[in-house]
Each structure stands twice: as C-alpha cells, then as structure tokens.
Design a protein around this motif. Structure first.
Motif, PDB file in Angstrom:
ATOM      1  N   LEU B 207      10.518  41.564  20.542  1.00 19.87           N
ATOM      2  CA  LEU B 207      11.661  42.196  19.919  1.00 19.87           C
ATOM      3  C   LEU B 207      11.537  43.702  20.003  1.00 19.87           C
ATOM      4  CD1 LEU B 207      14.046  41.009  18.202  1.00 19.87           C
ATOM      5  CD2 LEU B 207      12.943  42.292  16.424  1.00 19.87           C
ATOM      6  N   PHE B 208      12.638  44.403  19.912  1.00 21.20           N
ATOM      7  CA  PHE B 208      12.682  45.862  19.894  1.00 21.20           C
ATOM      8  C   PHE B 208      12.363  46.466  21.251  1.00 21.20           C
ATOM      9  CE2 PHE B 208      11.631  45.674  15.208  1.00 21.20           C
ATOM     10  CZ  PHE B 208      12.886  46.059  14.818  1.00 21.20           C
ATOM     11  N   GLY B 209      11.923  45.644  22.205  1.00 22.38           N
ATOM     12  CA  GLY B 209      11.609  46.226  23.511  1.00 22.38           C
ATOM     13  C   GLY B 209      12.793  46.057  24.433  1.00 22.38           C
ATOM     14  N   PHE B 218       6.502  41.970  16.995  1.00 21.99           N
ATOM     15  CA  PHE B 218       7.635  41.185  16.478  1.00 21.99           C
ATOM     16  C   PHE B 218       8.060  40.199  17.557  1.00 21.99           C
ATOM     17  CE2 PHE B 218       7.906  44.921  13.815  1.00 21.99           C
ATOM     18  CZ  PHE B 218       8.174  44.377  12.568  1.00 21.99           C
ATOM     19  N   PHE B 219       8.211  38.945  17.177  1.00 26.19           N
ATOM     20  CA  PHE B 219       8.570  37.918  18.150  1.00 26.19           C
ATOM     21  C   PHE B 219       9.730  37.087  17.632  1.00 26.19           C
ATOM     22  CE2 PHE B 219       4.157  38.956  18.768  1.00 26.19           C
ATOM     23  CZ  PHE B 219       4.114  39.193  20.128  1.00 26.19           C
ATOM     24  N   GLN B 220      10.589  36.703  18.559  1.00 25.30           N
ATOM     25  CA  GLN B 220      11.717  35.864  18.186  1.00 25.30           C
ATOM     26  C   GLN B 220      11.508  34.463  18.756  1.00 25.30           C
ATOM     27  OE1 GLN B 220      15.332  38.018  17.632  1.00 25.30           O
ATOM     28  NE2 GLN B 220      16.268  36.694  19.142  1.00 25.30           N
ATOM     29  N   ILE B 221      11.484  33.467  17.881  1.00 29.61           N
ATOM     30  CA  ILE B 221      11.303  32.077  18.303  1.00 29.61           C
ATOM     31  C   ILE B 221      12.681  31.411  18.291  1.00 29.61           C
ATOM     32  CG2 ILE B 221       9.933  29.963  17.907  1.00 29.61           C
ATOM     33  CD1 ILE B 221       8.059  32.295  17.696  1.00 29.61           C
ATOM     34  N   SER B 222      13.057  30.790  19.412  1.00 26.62           N
ATOM     35  CA  SER B 222      14.381  30.153  19.494  1.00 26.62           C
ATOM     36  C   SER B 222      14.306  28.766  20.108  1.00 26.62           C
ATOM     37  CB  SER B 222      15.332  30.960  20.382  1.00 26.62           C
ATOM     38  OG  SER B 222      15.254  32.317  20.104  1.00 26.62           O
ATOM     39  N   ASN B 223      15.291  27.937  19.783  1.00 29.65           N
ATOM     40  CA  ASN B 223      15.386  26.626  20.438  1.00 29.65           C
ATOM     41  C   ASN B 223      15.959  26.793  21.829  1.00 29.65           C
ATOM     42  OD1 ASN B 223      18.022  27.204  19.146  1.00 29.65           O
ATOM     43  ND2 ASN B 223      18.627  25.291  20.083  1.00 29.65           N
ATOM     44  N   GLN B 224      15.565  25.916  22.731  1.00 26.05           N
ATOM     45  CA  GLN B 224      16.036  26.012  24.100  1.00 26.05           C
ATOM     46  C   GLN B 224      17.058  24.905  24.392  1.00 26.05           C
ATOM     47  OE1 GLN B 224      12.712  26.660  26.574  1.00 26.05           O
ATOM     48  NE2 GLN B 224      13.877  26.794  28.444  1.00 26.05           N
ATOM     49  N   VAL B 225      16.842  23.742  23.777  1.00 28.08           N
ATOM     50  CA  VAL B 225      17.698  22.594  24.040  1.00 28.08           C
ATOM     51  C   VAL B 225      18.889  22.610  23.074  1.00 28.08           C
ATOM     52  CG1 VAL B 225      17.776  20.073  24.018  1.00 28.08           C
ATOM     53  CG2 VAL B 225      15.778  21.252  24.913  1.00 28.08           C
ATOM     54  N   THR B 226      20.095  22.474  23.638  1.00 25.67           N
ATOM     55  CA  THR B 226      21.297  22.502  22.797  1.00 25.67           C
ATOM     56  C   THR B 226      22.088  21.203  22.892  1.00 25.67           C
ATOM     57  OG1 THR B 226      22.528  23.513  24.614  1.00 25.67           O
ATOM     58  CG2 THR B 226      21.572  25.010  22.985  1.00 25.67           C
ATOM     59  N   LEU B 227      21.705  20.347  23.855  1.00 25.45           N
ATOM     60  CA  LEU B 227      22.457  19.104  24.075  1.00 25.45           C
ATOM     61  C   LEU B 227      21.597  17.892  23.701  1.00 25.45           C
ATOM     62  CD1 LEU B 227      25.104  17.894  25.468  1.00 25.45           C
ATOM     63  CD2 LEU B 227      23.670  17.603  27.475  1.00 25.45           C
TER      64      LEU B 227
END
Lengths: 165, 349
Positions: B207-209, B218-227
């Motif tokens: 993050l911030f970069g 700082f790290f952002q964790i997100s889901n990859q699968v949406t279906l």
C-alpha cells in the motif's frame, strides 16, 4: 534451471512479462528475485494474470482458434482477438457470443467455478408510468371478463386492481 | 464541500478506537456493477458515457440513506485533485488516469464512494476502520439493493453480475483489508505469509507505493475469486478466519521481538523518531518507512509521548497531493521534501 542473474542457484521464480503483446520470460532464484523486488511483484494483479492466461490460451490453440477469433459481437464489435489484447470485454452480450472461448478462461481465473452462487437481481420497483399501464391493462381484462360473464376471473381481476390503486 | 476540507484532516479509515486497529487499519468492500442495455465503459462513446454518468449520478444522489453526499467531476478536475482522492483511497488510479466523462459520489464521512465509468459503469465501495468486514457488507448490500430498484443491472442467471473483466464476474465483490504488519516483516516471515495467503486464493498488495510496491509495511489482503462463492461466505471467511489468523501471526511476531530482539526493535523505533523529528529534506518513501516503524513503536508501547492519532494523520498529510493542496500551490519534488520535513517536525516536536 539456473538463475539468470547469479548463475548458481536454481531458478524458482519464473516471470512472464507481456508488454504490447511482446512476451519476455525470465527465470530467477528466490534471492535474486527478492533483490530485484520481484517477490512482492510476483503477486500478479488479476488483469495481468488474465492477460498471461489469455496469451497462453492463444498460443496453444492458435490453429483451431483462427476461425473463432473471426467471430464478432453484433452489439459492440468486439472480437476474441481484441479481448485477448486488452483483457476487457465490450458489452454484456459478449458473454453469450464468446461463451465457448470464455468458459475456459472464466473457470481458470475463478478457481474452477462456473456458476454464480451469490446475490440475485433486486426486483425493480415499477415506475408510475408502468404502474398506470398495468392498471389500464387490468381494467380492459376486467371489462372483457364481465362481458364474457366469467365472474370468477372478474372477481380476481377486481382484487388485483384494488391492490394496485 | 471543497476538497481542501478533506485534505486538512485524517481520513476515517484510521480510527484508533476500532476493532484490532493496531494491526487492521481498515476494511473495505467494493461491488462492480454495469447497466443493462449499454456497452461496457471501454467500448462506450462519449455520448453513452455521459448518459450513464447522468443516470447513475442522479440515482445515487437521490438515495436518502447515505447522509451528506456530493459529486466530484473527475473528467474536469485538476491532477492534484485527482491525486488527492487517490491518496485518500476514494478513487482508483484507474479512474484518475482514465478519459472521458467520469466521476465519483462521495459521502462526507468518506466511508462511501461510488465511482462512475471506471472499468465498470459503477464501482460501489464502503469502508470501515479496523476489522469490520461484516458491517461493510450489510451497508453496501443495502445501498446496492436501493440502486437496483431504480435501474437494471447487467445480470445473467448463470454468471451473475456481468463485468467488463471476467475476473470480477458473479458477485462483483472485492473485499480488501488493509493491515500493518511490521513485525512479520522484521522477523522475515513475509514470504511465508504471502505463500499461504496465495494458497487460499487471496492476493496481497503493498500500500502507499506505486502499483504493487509495499512501503511502510502496509499490506492489502483481497479475495481473488468472485464467481461460485456467495458474498456471505467470502465476508465471513475474512471476518472470522483469514484476518484474525494474520493478526495472530503479527502478535506472535511482536511478542517474539519483545522477548528476543528488544534492542534491535527499540533502536529501529528510536532512529525513526529521531530522523522524523529532525530531517530537513525527506522523500515520501522515506517518511512512510519511518512513520511505519514509529507506528509499530507506539502500538507496542515502546513510545509513549506521541499519540497514535498524530502518526495516522501524518501518513496522509505527507503525501504529495495533500502537501500541495494544503499549501495551495503546485510544488516540485524538492519543495515537497522540504515541506514534508517541516510538517513532520511541527507535528512531532
């Protein structure tokens, strides 16, 4: 495979970069990759992941894909070839037009899932005009039912009209 | 509402009173939606984009449940205004750098944003400080329903909500949790974390970069699968499994530092504080890096004289567009480095 930088360790990080559809590959060991800042970058963004999948898809099926890539969506003019370049579709209709090609890509990027399991479309509230149309329609049907002496249907229609107004 | 009203204050996404806020900075949910009967944004003519912008803007501004909201025209905004909104995470880099009619509706409290004519026609996002994924979902689900009563979204029974990129297809949901993980980094366990996170079909981004580079741990964790997975399942996993587990790793790493490497830890924190208090020229990169160490020091009880709110505020105030907006003029990088150092000295001494 040897690391391209230090030439001693085994390459465990394999990078594929596609810039303007030009493809370059590099093979590095963990240490050299980290020095290059690759460890974090190897977290491909979804679009990058998709582009690399698309490029691979195109290479393996080049010959039989020639026919398919000629298919064009009548609504937005998009072709599979164009989609492979930009990784974005042109309109909702593309999901129908290119279903054969997309099915595979969707399953690969979506952890082998191929069907929606979440939220459904919310019921639209009728606009005042739509509401008025519906009332007029029911009134006509009611008049016809009375004329045909179908009193059972007429009672039902009357109740529906009551609920709307 | 003017943008300078935003640039002077801390964003709500840094609220020290929220759950696990020493490690979990904020929770965010984004939904991607498109209008039925239109092409996706990349294929739209200017006329079509104008029409979509007008429709969505009117529908969203008319929703009664959002409190004070206002529309910002991104097409006709200045670069600094766009960058400011990116720094505050109210719009994506993609929307800022895009072209043609586009904009964003923002809630005054900055906890809701609706980007219009991004990669998809509508990108709704709801944010809450700390670990609050469930709360974000309840909120965004209601807003999505309210909008869906007035317009028809592009939807297929088989594929769900149709999106420009098939990676968002289905639910169109992206849950992102921003975490501060300095001890995992110091104990050299980032690689392990990234690998296990990837095995769970999640992505980690810095993050911030610029782009994917991580600055200041700082790290952002997100889901990859949406279906093929319901929103509730994704939300529940983040709220009750994934994030609590990573918080636990970070706590263990912090305890380990205190038990085994307290001198190294204190040295890092003291150096960060000394530099921030006395530097005359400081880049945004260096400031983030040092502020991150100081944030860890305060949250671990090693620095007592500085309130955590000051640090959280400085993360934003020292960003390039914030410095320029608050100074009322365009600054070159060297002028920014001087002003950034001044801002830090004034707040920390």
């Amino acid at each position: 495979m040897q690391c391209e930088i230090c030439k001693t360790n085994t390459a465990t990080v394999h990078l594929t970069e596609i810039i303007d559809s030009h493809r370059t590959e590099s093979h590095l060991c963990q240490n050299c990759a980290q020095k290059q800042g690759v460890t974090i970058k190897s977290q491909l963004s979804l679009n990058e992941l998709l582009s690399s999948l698309l490029a691979a898809h195109q290479q393996t099926g080049e010959n039989e894909a020639v026919e398919k890539t000629k298919k064009v969506c009548g609504e937005c003019g998009m072709s599979m070839e164009q989609f492979r370049k930009q990784a974005l579709l042109g309109c909702p209709n593309d999901y129908k037009v290119f279903d054969d090609d997309l099915k595979d890509i969707i399953e690969k990027t979506q952890d082998n899932n191929s069907e929606h399991k979440g939220k459904r479309l919310t019921q639209m509230e009728p606009t005042p005009a739509q509401q008025q149309d519906k009332i007029e329609d029911l009134k006509n049907q009611l008049a016809q039912a009375v004329k045909a002496e179908n009193y059972e249907l007429a009672a039902k229609l009357r109740d529906q009209l009551k609920a709307l107004s | 509402m003017r943008l300078t009203d935003l640039s002077m204050k801390t964003s709500r996404w840094f609220d020290p009173a929220s759950p696990l806020s020493d490690i979990v900075v904020s929770s965010r949910i984004r939904l991607a939606r498109n209008l039925a009967g239109h092409k996706f944004t990349t294929c739209c003519s200017v006329e079509e984009k104008t029409k979509i912008l007008k429709t969505l803007k009117e529908v969203i501004l008319s929703l009664g449940s959002l409190g004070d909201i206002f529309f910002i025209d991104i097409e006709h905004g200045s670069n600094i205004e766009r960058d400011l909104l990116v720094e505050r995470q109210l719009i994506s880099r993609n929307l800022a750098a895009g072209s043609g009619p586009r904009g964003v509706v923002i809630a005054q409290n900055e906890l809701f944003a609706a980007q219009i004519n991004e990669e998809d026609h509508l990108r709704l996002s709801v944010l809450a400080p700390g670990l609050n994924v469930e709360k974000c979902w309840q909120r965004i689900d209601e807003i999505d329903d309210a909008i869906g009563k007035q317009i028809t979204y592009a939807f297929s029974p088989r594929y769900g909500f149709l999106t420009a990129c098939p990676t968002n297809l289905g639910t169109g949901i992206r849950v992102s949790v921003m975490m501060h993980l300095p001890a995992i980094k110091m104990t050299e366990q980032l690689k392990k974390l990234f690998e296990s996170v990837r095995d769970m079909n999640l992505t980690v981004r810095g993050l911030f970069g610029e782009g994917t580079e991580a600055i200041g741990d700082f790290f952002q964790i997100s889901n990859q699968v949406t279906l093929g997975v319901s929103e509730k399942k994704i939300v529940d996993d983040f709220q009750n499994l994934i994030i609590p587990k990573i918080v636990e790793y970070e706590r263990i790493a912090r305890d380990k530092l205190l038990a085994k490497d307290v001198n190294i830890l204190d040295d890092k924190i003291a150096r960060a504080l000394a530099l921030l208090k006395s530097a005359r020229l400081i880049s945004s990169h260096e400031a983030m890096f040092l502020l991150s160490n100081l944030r860890m020091g305060i949250n671990m009880g090693r620095v007592k004289e500085i309130p955590i709110e000051t640090i959280n505020e400085l993360f934003l105030l020292t960003q390039p567009a914030h410095l320029q907006m608050n100074n009322g003029r365009i600054l070159n990088p060297e002028q920014r480095d001087i002003l950034r150092a001044e801002t830090l000295r004034a707040k920390l001494n």
